[in-house]
Scaffold this active site. Structure first.
Site, short mmCIF file in Angstrom:
data_model
loop_
_atom_site.label_atom_id
_atom_site.label_comp_id
_atom_site.label_asym_id
_atom_site.label_seq_id
_atom_site.Cartn_x
_atom_site.Cartn_y
_atom_site.Cartn_z
N GLY A 47 3.58 46.87 32.39
CA GLY A 47 4.26 46.27 31.26
C GLY A 47 4.64 44.82 31.44
O GLY A 47 5.29 44.23 30.58
N HIS A 48 4.24 44.18 32.55
CA HIS A 48 4.68 42.79 32.82
C HIS A 48 3.51 41.95 33.32
O HIS A 48 3.43 41.67 34.50
CB HIS A 48 5.79 42.78 33.85
N TYR A 49 2.73 41.43 32.64
CA TYR A 49 2.33 41.62 31.26
C TYR A 49 0.92 42.15 31.30
O TYR A 49 0.13 41.64 32.08
CB TYR A 49 2.39 40.32 30.48
N VAL A 54 2.10 39.30 35.92
CA VAL A 54 2.94 38.42 36.72
C VAL A 54 4.02 39.28 37.38
O VAL A 54 4.65 40.09 36.70
CB VAL A 54 3.62 37.33 35.85
#
Length: 140
Positions: A47-49, A54
């Site tokens: 979820g990041h990203y 990152v």
């Protein structure tokens, strides 16, 4: 050099929160240098990203704190104890950490009085400073 097994004998962190893979330098109670091989398979990249992965800055800080915890908790008088954040000061993020990076983590204790202390922490990728912070901690 300490591998995962030896690190887990010192600090209580386990997957998915164990964020250091090996410790290459250790001065008990004073400083440590650790490494984290950042893989695309890290759970936080879901979820990041998803389109531009990152490593979250807070997890870089956590990895630095774990490096410091190895230094502090390897000291004979602290074995079996826990270490907690007291604060995070002067945090700066200078570049992104992405899959494929080898993150070098260096944490040095600069002050300690009883169970309270302060560490200077710096993270590097290819000798380039990517993050730094002053970490306060307490041992319980």
């Amino acid at each position: 050099m300490l591998g995962i097994k030896e690190i887990q004998e010192i600090i209580p962190h386990r997957y998915p929160m164990l964020l250091i893979d090996r410790v290459t330098e250790l001065v008990e109670g004073v400083e440590a240098t650790a490494y984290k091989a950042v893989s695309y398979n890290e759970p936080f990249f879901i979820g990041h990203y998803p389109e531009a992965p990152v490593m979250p800055g807070v997890l870089i800080i956590e990895a630095l704190a774990q490096t410091g915890a190895v230094a502090i908790l390897s000291k004979e008088e602290n074995k079996g104890k826990l270490i907690f954040f007291g604060g995070i000061n002067k945090a700066k993020f200078r570049d992104q950490v992405t899959p494929g990076c080898l993150l070098k983590l260096v944490t040095k204790m600069v002050k300690q009085k009883g169970p309270l202390g302060i560490g200077e922490a710096k993270a590097y990728v290819d000798d380039k400073l990517v993050a730094e912070a002053e970490l306060t901690f307490f041992i319980k």
